[in-house]
Design a protein around this motif. Structure first.
Motif, PDB file in Angstrom:
ATOM      1  N   PRO A 146       0.830  -1.214   0.000  1.00  0.00           N
ATOM      2  CA  PRO A 146       0.000   0.000   0.000  1.00  0.00           C
ATOM      3  C   PRO A 146       0.860   1.258   0.000  1.00  0.00           C
ATOM      4  CG  PRO A 146       0.124  -0.891   2.218  1.00  0.00           C
ATOM      5  CD  PRO A 146       0.897  -1.837   1.334  1.00  0.00           C
ATOM      6  N   VAL A 147       0.268   2.382  -0.364  1.00  0.00           N
ATOM      7  CA  VAL A 147       0.954   3.664  -0.296  1.00  0.00           C
ATOM      8  C   VAL A 147       1.093   4.083   1.165  1.00  0.00           C
ATOM      9  CG1 VAL A 147       0.189   4.399  -2.563  1.00  0.00           C
ATOM     10  CG2 VAL A 147      -1.230   4.905  -0.576  1.00  0.00           C
ATOM     11  N   ARG A 148       1.964   5.057   1.435  1.00  0.00           N
ATOM     12  CA  ARG A 148       2.246   5.442   2.816  1.00  0.00           C
ATOM     13  C   ARG A 148       1.303   6.521   3.340  1.00  0.00           C
ATOM     14  NH1 ARG A 148       8.245   7.137   3.782  1.00  0.00           N
ATOM     15  NH2 ARG A 148       7.935   8.325   1.855  1.00  0.00           N
ATOM     16  N   TYR A 149       0.764   7.361   2.472  1.00  0.00           N
ATOM     17  CA  TYR A 149       0.076   8.560   2.933  1.00  0.00           C
ATOM     18  C   TYR A 149      -1.441   8.432   2.787  1.00  0.00           C
ATOM     19  CZ  TYR A 149       4.835  10.268   2.465  1.00  0.00           C
ATOM     20  OH  TYR A 149       6.190  10.407   2.566  1.00  0.00           O
ATOM     21  N   ASN A 150      -2.154   9.155   3.659  1.00  0.00           N
ATOM     22  CA  ASN A 150      -3.608   9.163   3.637  1.00  0.00           C
ATOM     23  C   ASN A 150      -4.132  10.248   2.696  1.00  0.00           C
ATOM     24  OD1 ASN A 150      -3.762   7.159   5.666  1.00  0.00           O
ATOM     25  ND2 ASN A 150      -3.535   8.704   7.257  1.00  0.00           N
ATOM     26  N   TYR A 151      -5.369  10.066   2.285  1.00  0.00           N
ATOM     27  CA  TYR A 151      -6.157  11.103   1.591  1.00  0.00           C
ATOM     28  C   TYR A 151      -5.608  11.506   0.228  1.00  0.00           C
ATOM     29  CZ  TYR A 151      -7.552  11.487   6.483  1.00  0.00           C
ATOM     30  OH  TYR A 151      -7.957  11.209   7.763  1.00  0.00           O
ATOM     31  N   LEU A 152      -4.828  10.633  -0.410  1.00  0.00           N
ATOM     32  CA  LEU A 152      -4.312  10.986  -1.729  1.00  0.00           C
ATOM     33  C   LEU A 152      -5.425  11.012  -2.775  1.00  0.00           C
ATOM     34  CD1 LEU A 152      -0.971   8.943  -1.853  1.00  0.00           C
ATOM     35  CD2 LEU A 152      -1.261  11.388  -1.422  1.00  0.00           C
ATOM     36  N   TYR A 153      -6.533  10.311  -2.519  1.00  0.00           N
ATOM     37  CA  TYR A 153      -7.601  10.292  -3.514  1.00  0.00           C
ATOM     38  C   TYR A 153      -8.580  11.453  -3.328  1.00  0.00           C
ATOM     39  CZ  TYR A 153     -10.504   8.076   0.111  1.00  0.00           C
ATOM     40  OH  TYR A 153     -11.193   7.785   1.265  1.00  0.00           O
ATOM     41  N   PHE A 154      -8.256  12.389  -2.423  1.00  0.00           N
ATOM     42  CA  PHE A 154      -9.023  13.620  -2.282  1.00  0.00           C
ATOM     43  C   PHE A 154      -8.277  14.769  -2.950  1.00  0.00           C
ATOM     44  CE2 PHE A 154     -10.677  11.372   1.519  1.00  0.00           C
ATOM     45  CZ  PHE A 154     -12.040  11.484   1.243  1.00  0.00           C
ATOM     46  N   ASN A 155      -9.016  15.764  -3.393  1.00  0.00           N
ATOM     47  CA  ASN A 155      -8.409  17.016  -3.832  1.00  0.00           C
ATOM     48  C   ASN A 155      -8.218  17.880  -2.593  1.00  0.00           C
ATOM     49  OD1 ASN A 155      -7.453  19.152  -5.258  1.00  0.00           O
ATOM     50  ND2 ASN A 155      -9.190  19.309  -6.659  1.00  0.00           N
ATOM     51  N   ARG A 156      -6.980  17.999  -2.118  1.00  0.00           N
ATOM     52  CA  ARG A 156      -6.699  18.669  -0.851  1.00  0.00           C
ATOM     53  C   ARG A 156      -6.391  20.152  -1.082  1.00  0.00           C
ATOM     54  NH1 ARG A 156      -1.868  15.576  -0.028  1.00  0.00           N
ATOM     55  NH2 ARG A 156      -2.271  15.000  -2.198  1.00  0.00           N
ATOM     56  N   TYR A 157      -6.648  20.954  -0.037  1.00  0.00           N
ATOM     57  CA  TYR A 157      -6.471  22.396  -0.140  1.00  0.00           C
ATOM     58  C   TYR A 157      -5.663  22.916   1.043  1.00  0.00           C
ATOM     59  CZ  TYR A 157     -10.096  22.174  -3.703  1.00  0.00           C
ATOM     60  OH  TYR A 157     -10.809  21.870  -4.825  1.00  0.00           O
ATOM     61  N   GLY A 158      -4.997  24.038   0.836  1.00  0.00           N
ATOM     62  CA  GLY A 158      -4.247  24.710   1.882  1.00  0.00           C
ATOM     63  C   GLY A 158      -4.430  26.211   1.769  1.00  0.00           C
TER      64      GLY A 158
END
Length: 378
Positions: free
Chosen positions: A222-234
């Protein structure tokens, strides 16, 4: 001396790791159930202060009287359920069947405040009015959750304790993927022939154990990071007309897939002269499909400079030979010789068109041009 008198870095950590286990013999020595429940409760407090008197820097710099306060909490729950079945089939047959279900749930949160340029080295808390605008400064918080589960079924059969067959099917699910690619099925099978158990080997007293084995199977990384399938904002670290800008920090990777490894193994092991010589040989070939790369450079015209992606297929093959010998063994002296020989090769079979095969030439010290070619090692 100034750092010892005016500065500090204190970390306080509290961690609790309770575990509960139950085993129940449904049918004694035939049908057995085991359950495990484990928790990992972890809290941490990180407090730091870097005084101006210990840096020798001028007051306008952001390393002067720098205060840091970070609080983090993490809570993990693991469950494990196993049902094993070992029926009595007579002295010539042996069977073991296993069903297993496990879950993993991890949640974490953190809050941080980092400030600089307080009016005095005696003002050491970031909540005291000071500067919070600048590189590495400000108030921040975060939370995260990841969950995974697996179901496994395995059957192991042995005939005359010489011919052994094992088959396994595992289904894994991970919250790091979108619903479309969240689950993967990974089967495997293996066979083993204990040659030393054959009747024609009874008179060969020098050999304690000699067996040949072969196996094949598929596993998932599996990949290491969470929420990669979301479009994230900052948000930007500055204001314009008293408003703070919002921007997209990550492209939505809804097609991200498990990195799948198909493995073929052939091996043999040999134990001789009352375990004085122990040799083990293994030949393997692995094919990795949907090879996963992090921070792949892409054209900045997309609005992003890099992203994580499945990029292609790679093969890895080689062999390993280990020999452990015990030449002398007595009450006062022992002499061992252990050898290991191994070789490994990888080869790029295919790559996505999005991968830059040549790196950008740079004048940076220690950085050299690279070139990836299909048919060659990575």
């Amino acid at each position: 001396v100034a750092m010892a008198n005016s500065g500090y870095w204190k970390i306080k950590n509290e961690r609790i790791l309770p575990k509960f286990n139950i085993q129940y013999q449904i049918i004694p020595e035939v049908l057995r159930y085991q359950a495990d429940l484990a928790f990992d409760i972890n809290t941490a407090k990180d407090s730091r202060f870097l005084p101006q008197s210990a840096t020798g820097r001028i007051w306008p710099e952001l390393n002067v009287n720098r205060s840091t306060d970070i609080t983090s909490d993490a809570f993990t729950v693991l469950t494990f359920n196993k049902l094993s079945f070992t029926p009595r089939l007579g002295k010539n047959h042996s069977l073991m069947a296993l069903a297993q279900f496990s879950t993993y749930d991890s949640r974490s949160s953190s809050q941080a405040g980092i400030s600089a340029l307080s009016a005095s080295t005696n003002l050491q808390d970031p909540s005291i009015p000071s500067n919070i605008i600048g590189s590495g400064l400000g108030l921040s918080s975060g939370s995260s959750q990841s969950r995974s589960m697996s179901i496994l079924g395995m059957v192991n059969y042995s005939l005359l304790d010489r011919y052994i067959i094992t088959g396994t099917v595992r289904r894994d699910g991970d919250s790091k993927y979108s619903e479309k690619n969240r689950y993967g099925i990974f089967p495997s099978a293996s066979v083993r022939w204990r040659v030393s158990g054959e009747p024609f080997m009874k008179n060969v007293k020098q050999i304690n154990e000699f067996s040949l084995r072969a196996s094949t199977g598929k596993s998932g990384n599996p990949v290491r990071y969470n929420y990669l399938y979301f479009n994230r904002y900052g948000t930007y670290g500055f204001n314009y007309l008293d408003e703070q800008g919002v921007y997209s920090t990550g492209l939505q990777l809804s097609n991200l897939r498990w990195e799948k490894v198909t493995d073929i193994n052939l091996g043999a092991n040999l134990i001789m002269f009352d375990s004085r010589i122990n040799a083990d040989f293994n030949w393997y070939k692995k094919r990795t499909n949907d090879l996963f790369f992090e921070n792949v450079n892409i054209a900045s015209t997309s609005g992003y400079s890099n992203l994580d992606m499945n990029v292609g297929t790679m093969d890895n093959r080689g062999w390993e030979l280990s020999i452990n010998t015990q030449l002398i063994k007595s009450k006062t002296l022992s002499l061992d010789f252990n050898f290991t020989f191994a070789t490994s090769q990888n080869e790029i079979i295919s790559l996505s068109d999005n991968i830059a095969l040549k790196s950008t030439v740079t004048g940076k010290n220690g950085a050299f041009p690279t070139n990836i070619e299909i048919g060659n090692p990575l």
